[in-house]
Design a protein around this motif. Structure first.
Motif, PDB file in Angstrom:
ATOM      1  N   ASN A 166       0.748  -1.136   0.066  1.00  0.00           N
ATOM      2  CA  ASN A 166      -0.016  -0.086   0.063  1.00  0.00           C
ATOM      3  C   ASN A 166       0.944   1.242   0.041  1.00  0.00           C
ATOM      4  OD1 ASN A 166      -2.617  -1.366   0.265  1.00  0.00           O
ATOM      5  ND2 ASN A 166      -2.027  -2.107   2.296  1.00  0.00           N
ATOM      6  N   ASN A 167       1.898   1.456  -1.049  1.00  0.00           N
ATOM      7  CA  ASN A 167       2.925   2.069  -1.050  1.00  0.00           C
ATOM      8  C   ASN A 167       2.388   3.535  -1.767  1.00  0.00           C
ATOM      9  OD1 ASN A 167       3.655   1.811  -3.657  1.00  0.00           O
ATOM     10  ND2 ASN A 167       4.748  -0.053  -2.848  1.00  0.00           N
ATOM     11  N   GLN A 168       1.421   3.388  -2.247  1.00  0.00           N
ATOM     12  CA  GLN A 168       0.949   4.795  -3.007  1.00  0.00           C
ATOM     13  C   GLN A 168       1.547   4.892  -4.327  1.00  0.00           C
ATOM     14  OE1 GLN A 168      -2.370   5.671  -1.902  1.00  0.00           O
ATOM     15  NE2 GLN A 168      -1.840   3.766  -0.546  1.00  0.00           N
ATOM     16  N   GLY A 169       2.588   4.071  -4.624  1.00  0.00           N
ATOM     17  CA  GLY A 169       3.243   4.505  -5.952  1.00  0.00           C
ATOM     18  C   GLY A 169       4.277   5.459  -5.639  1.00  0.00           C
ATOM     19  N   ARG A 170       4.564   5.924  -4.371  1.00  0.00           N
ATOM     20  CA  ARG A 170       5.621   6.785  -4.143  1.00  0.00           C
ATOM     21  C   ARG A 170       7.075   6.261  -4.071  1.00  0.00           C
ATOM     22  NH1 ARG A 170       2.630   9.507   1.052  1.00  0.00           N
ATOM     23  NH2 ARG A 170       4.755  10.305   1.353  1.00  0.00           N
ATOM     24  N   PRO A 171       8.126   7.066  -4.616  1.00  0.00           N
ATOM     25  CA  PRO A 171       9.511   6.491  -4.680  1.00  0.00           C
ATOM     26  C   PRO A 171       9.996   5.803  -3.482  1.00  0.00           C
ATOM     27  CG  PRO A 171       9.539   8.348  -5.611  1.00  0.00           C
ATOM     28  CD  PRO A 171       7.982   8.263  -4.927  1.00  0.00           C
ATOM     29  N   ALA A 172      10.322   4.256  -3.598  1.00  0.00           N
ATOM     30  CA  ALA A 172      11.116   3.573  -2.512  1.00  0.00           C
ATOM     31  C   ALA A 172      11.916   4.212  -1.595  1.00  0.00           C
ATOM     32  CB  ALA A 172      11.470   2.314  -3.013  1.00  0.00           C
ATOM     33  N   ALA A 173      12.983   4.991  -2.253  1.00  0.00           N
ATOM     34  CA  ALA A 173      13.969   5.687  -1.320  1.00  0.00           C
ATOM     35  C   ALA A 173      13.471   6.625  -0.598  1.00  0.00           C
ATOM     36  CB  ALA A 173      15.208   6.156  -2.420  1.00  0.00           C
ATOM     37  N   ASP A 174      12.500   7.434  -1.194  1.00  0.00           N
ATOM     38  CA  ASP A 174      12.107   8.555  -0.340  1.00  0.00           C
ATOM     39  C   ASP A 174      11.250   8.047   0.837  1.00  0.00           C
ATOM     40  OD1 ASP A 174      13.122  10.292  -2.091  1.00  0.00           O
ATOM     41  OD2 ASP A 174      11.229  10.721  -2.913  1.00  0.00           O
ATOM     42  N   ARG A 175      10.546   6.753   0.561  1.00  0.00           N
ATOM     43  CA  ARG A 175       9.647   6.336   1.845  1.00  0.00           C
ATOM     44  C   ARG A 175      10.602   5.506   2.948  1.00  0.00           C
ATOM     45  NH1 ARG A 175       7.196   2.033   0.226  1.00  0.00           N
ATOM     46  NH2 ARG A 175       7.958   1.911  -2.130  1.00  0.00           N
ATOM     47  N   TYR A 176      11.702   4.825   2.551  1.00  0.00           N
ATOM     48  CA  TYR A 176      12.484   4.260   3.551  1.00  0.00           C
ATOM     49  C   TYR A 176      13.356   5.322   4.103  1.00  0.00           C
ATOM     50  CZ  TYR A 176      10.271  -0.157   2.078  1.00  0.00           C
ATOM     51  OH  TYR A 176       9.442  -1.314   1.865  1.00  0.00           O
ATOM     52  N   ARG A 177      13.684   6.266   3.204  1.00  0.00           N
ATOM     53  CA  ARG A 177      14.778   7.131   4.018  1.00  0.00           C
ATOM     54  C   ARG A 177      13.858   7.863   4.971  1.00  0.00           C
ATOM     55  NH1 ARG A 177      15.891   9.619   0.067  1.00  0.00           N
ATOM     56  NH2 ARG A 177      18.330   8.804  -0.261  1.00  0.00           N
ATOM     57  N   ALA A 178      12.672   8.247   4.962  1.00  0.00           N
ATOM     58  CA  ALA A 178      11.845   8.925   6.026  1.00  0.00           C
ATOM     59  C   ALA A 178      11.772   8.102   7.305  1.00  0.00           C
ATOM     60  CB  ALA A 178      10.369   9.286   5.468  1.00  0.00           C
ATOM     61  N   MET A 179      11.593   6.857   7.328  1.00  0.00           N
ATOM     62  CA  MET A 179      11.545   6.079   8.524  1.00  0.00           C
ATOM     63  C   MET A 179      12.731   5.904   8.958  1.00  0.00           C
ATOM     64  SD  MET A 179      10.367   4.458  10.786  1.00  0.00           S
ATOM     65  CE  MET A 179       8.633   3.817  10.633  1.00  0.00           C
ATOM     66  N   GLY A 180      13.853   5.559   7.971  1.00  0.00           N
ATOM     67  CA  GLY A 180      15.372   5.635   8.659  1.00  0.00           C
ATOM     68  C   GLY A 180      15.678   6.928   9.366  1.00  0.00           C
ATOM     69  N   ASP A 181      15.337   7.909   8.951  1.00  0.00           N
ATOM     70  CA  ASP A 181      15.769   9.292   9.528  1.00  0.00           C
ATOM     71  C   ASP A 181      15.136   9.377  10.789  1.00  0.00           C
ATOM     72  OD1 ASP A 181      17.076  10.170   7.388  1.00  0.00           O
ATOM     73  OD2 ASP A 181      15.881  11.358   6.526  1.00  0.00           O
ATOM     74  N   ALA A 182      13.986   8.766  10.811  1.00  0.00           N
ATOM     75  CA  ALA A 182      13.061   8.944  12.202  1.00  0.00           C
ATOM     76  C   ALA A 182      13.638   7.951  13.169  1.00  0.00           C
ATOM     77  CB  ALA A 182      11.501   8.739  11.985  1.00  0.00           C
ATOM     78  N   LEU A 183      13.744   6.732  12.673  1.00  0.00           N
ATOM     79  CA  LEU A 183      14.613   5.737  13.712  1.00  0.00           C
ATOM     80  C   LEU A 183      15.781   6.291  14.297  1.00  0.00           C
ATOM     81  CD1 LEU A 183      14.109   2.278  11.590  1.00  0.00           C
ATOM     82  CD2 LEU A 183      12.841   3.073  13.969  1.00  0.00           C
ATOM     83  N   ARG A 184      16.641   6.884  13.421  1.00  0.00           N
ATOM     84  CA  ARG A 184      17.851   7.368  13.750  1.00  0.00           C
ATOM     85  C   ARG A 184      17.579   8.562  14.808  1.00  0.00           C
ATOM     86  NH1 ARG A 184      22.542   6.534  11.117  1.00  0.00           N
ATOM     87  NH2 ARG A 184      21.744   6.225   9.126  1.00  0.00           N
ATOM     88  N   ALA A 185      16.693   9.279  14.589  1.00  0.00           N
ATOM     89  CA  ALA A 185      16.480  10.539  15.702  1.00  0.00           C
ATOM     90  C   ALA A 185      16.037   9.988  16.941  1.00  0.00           C
ATOM     91  CB  ALA A 185      15.460  11.463  14.774  1.00  0.00           C
ATOM     92  N   THR A 186      15.476   8.766  17.194  1.00  0.00           N
ATOM     93  CA  THR A 186      15.054   8.340  18.336  1.00  0.00           C
ATOM     94  C   THR A 186      16.295   7.924  19.304  1.00  0.00           C
ATOM     95  OG1 THR A 186      15.112   5.921  18.034  1.00  0.00           O
ATOM     96  CG2 THR A 186      13.001   7.117  17.271  1.00  0.00           C
TER      97      THR A 186
END
Length: 549
Positions: A166-186
């Motif tokens: 259910n990724n809405q056709g959005r670029p994979a690198a952008d979607r996975y970077r958003a979570m990676g940045d969020a995980l790192r920030a914790t």
């Protein structure tokens, strides 16, 4: 110039640029990627709920599996992660927008479950998707990355499997970077497992977005054809793995009942050689002694956990039989003689083909029987149908003298071994068609080379350096004798360790320089692989290939 092609058209998209330091279009050394969130020293090991249980999960199961890991001493072998897959969450978020555990199946909450798992010296993993819903239609994390990452950190989660539904056709690198940045920030060290099924080439962006591993395929199933399909898709991805960041051909099915013991042993052998994460998917609460005998093989696990400079890779493809190898950090090599066919077959390779040529003798240890022997170089075994024989090979005896000081044309040096996808590898002429010496002058996009090597993917030439040579340099590209679909990648190995590799080169591209330092290596391997779209017309030239000693 054609042969059987196993890969599907969906993999054509993998013919793309390589990240890293590039000179004239070529990586001159294995690239240093961005740091993953967690600096793993070896592929993660543990268990995941999906393959055996799907959505039929609850906190009692997770506690029981954690207890079984300890009771069976699997933790002592490295199995540490207890990972909950899809269906752990409630159907709605709470009033603050946070994910909630299912109210009855995980009534005690995820933090309490993490405490239980941690008390046993293990780590807890969880699941979400980089989409608006998980694969089972439950709340997922797209556009909720910050709050979900913090929720996972507050729950003391150690591992996140992040799916692609259910990724809405959005670029994979952008979607996975958003979570990676969020995980790192914790600030919490959470292993980040990118599970986008090999779509949009996660091996190119996985490390850059914080991933420690990335799925290279769709889901595994508990049958032999699935294992073969996923295995075939690993060929050609070996340059993109490095210590701490791994290609992931999906979880293990060992012990789930859909395959034979022979098939499960081959499955475990190959996944170990590939430096794949070893995530069990069976019911460890009622595991058989036969299954334990496979998953507790410490010598095979040691191959998986050791980083010697390259993940495992296929070096010979005879059709129904294959040879896969991986260098070990102590200078030895692991090898799997693999039989994908329906009847027993003898599979043969040599120490030279493993990157260990030049010694007068070698030690062999069979990692499944424990038998030891010696050989002058030949490595051979009768392999059962759908089976594998796994050896660890080490040098013994005396070594050849090194080449004389000076600059040597690789096409004129003594070759320890060679192999080629179509006819023989040629010295100082192109691959030609079939017979030795039937090639033409080496020519790439109009540039002619008087010396060098002409090959056809998959191709390899092994040369003895005797630890006395400092550099290898060549001008590489697809020969002008093919003008259609040729696409190849050039790779250089020293003692089986990846030293450098090229982008995928096509028939229309001009020659480029590939140059690597070879100081300290006993053997040099010049390998050409296809561009992951089959080997048709893959005529590859190493123009003006020279070794400086």
């Amino acid at each position: 110039m054609r042969r059987r092609v196993r890969l599907t058209a969906s993999l054509l998209a993998a013919v793309v640029a390589v990240p890293g330091v590039v000179v004239a279009g070529f990586v001159t050394a294995a690239p240093a990627a961005a740091a993953p969130i967690v600096q793993l020293t070896a592929p993660p090991m543990g268990w995941n709920s999906w393959n055996r249980f799907g959505c039929d999960i609850n906190e009692s199961l997770i506690r029981g599996v954690a207890d079984a890991i300890v009771a069976n001493n699997l933790d002592d072998l490295g199995y540490r992660y207890v990972n909950i897959d899809d269906c752990w969450m409630a159907s709605t978020r709470d009033g603050q927008g946070r994910l909630q555990p299912h109210p009855t199946r995980f009534a005690s909450g995820i933090r309490a479950l993490a405490d239980y798992v941690h008390a046993r010296g293990l780590k807890l993993g969880i699941y979400s998707s980089a989409g608006t819903a998980t694969c089972q239609g439950l709340p997922a994390s797209l556009d909720h990355e910050t709050i979900d990452a913090q929720t996972f950190a507050d729950w003391q989660i150690d591992y996140l499997k992040y799916d692609n539904c259910n990724n809405q056709g959005r670029p994979a690198a952008d979607r996975y970077r958003a979570m990676g940045d969020a995980l790192r920030a914790t600030g919490r060290p959470i292993v980040y497992s990118i599970c986008n099924w090999g779509q949009q080439n996660p091996w190119l962006f996985g490390s850059d977005v914080g991933g420690s591993l990335w799925r290279t395929t769709g889901d595994i199933s508990d049958n032999w054809n699935s294992v073969l399909s996923l295995l075939d898709q690993q060929a050609g991805l070996e340059p993109f793995a490095r210590q701490g960041a791994y290609n992931d051909p999906d979880m293990l099915e060992v012990g789930n009942g859909g395959m034979t013991t022979t098939e499960y042993t081959a499955h475990f052998s190959l996944w170990s050689l590939l430096a794949s994460p070893l995530l069990l998917g069976n019911d460890l609460r009622s595991v058989s002694s036969t299954t334990l005998g496979i998953i507790r093989n410490a010598e095979v696990i040691a191959v998986n956990q050791d980083w010697g400079g390259s993940q495992g890779r296929r070096i010979r493809d005879f059709g129904n039989t294959e040879v896969w190898t991986k260098p070990m950090s102590d200078g030895s090599a692991a090898v799997v003689l693999f039989n994908r066919g329906g009847s027993a077959a003898t599979v043969t390779t040599s120490a030279a083909e493993l990157g260990l040529g030049g010694s007068s003798s070698y030690t062999l240890r069979n990692l499944w029987t424990g038998a030891t022997s010696s050989t002058s170089g030949t490595i051979s075994a009768s392999v059962a149908a759908h089976g594998a024989v796994m050896f660890r090979v080490g040098r013994a005896g005396t070594a050849l003298p090194p080449p004389a000081a000076g600059t040597h044309q690789a096409g004129a040096m003594t070759w320890l071994a060679s192999s080629n996808g179509w006819g023989p590898v040629e010295r100082n002429v192109s691959n030609g068609e079939q017979a030795a010496g039937d090639g033409r002058p080496l020519t790439v996009n109009g540039t002619v080379y008087a010396s060098g090597i002409g090959g056809h993917a998959d191709s390899a030439v092994h040369i003895w350096l005797g630890r006395a040579c400092s550099r290898f340099t060549a001008q590489v590209g697809v020969d002008d004798e093919v003008t259609t679909t040729g696409s190849v990648r050039f790779q250089v190995y020293g003692d089986g360790r990846l030293l450098g590799y090229s982008d995928v080169k096509t028939s229309s591209a001009g020659p480029s320089t590939l140059s690597v330092t070879t100081t300290g290596y006993a053997t040099l391997e010049l390998r050409v692989t296809d561009g992951r779209n089959g080997i048709s017309y893959d005529h590859a030239d190493w123009g003006d290939a020279v070794v400086t000693c």
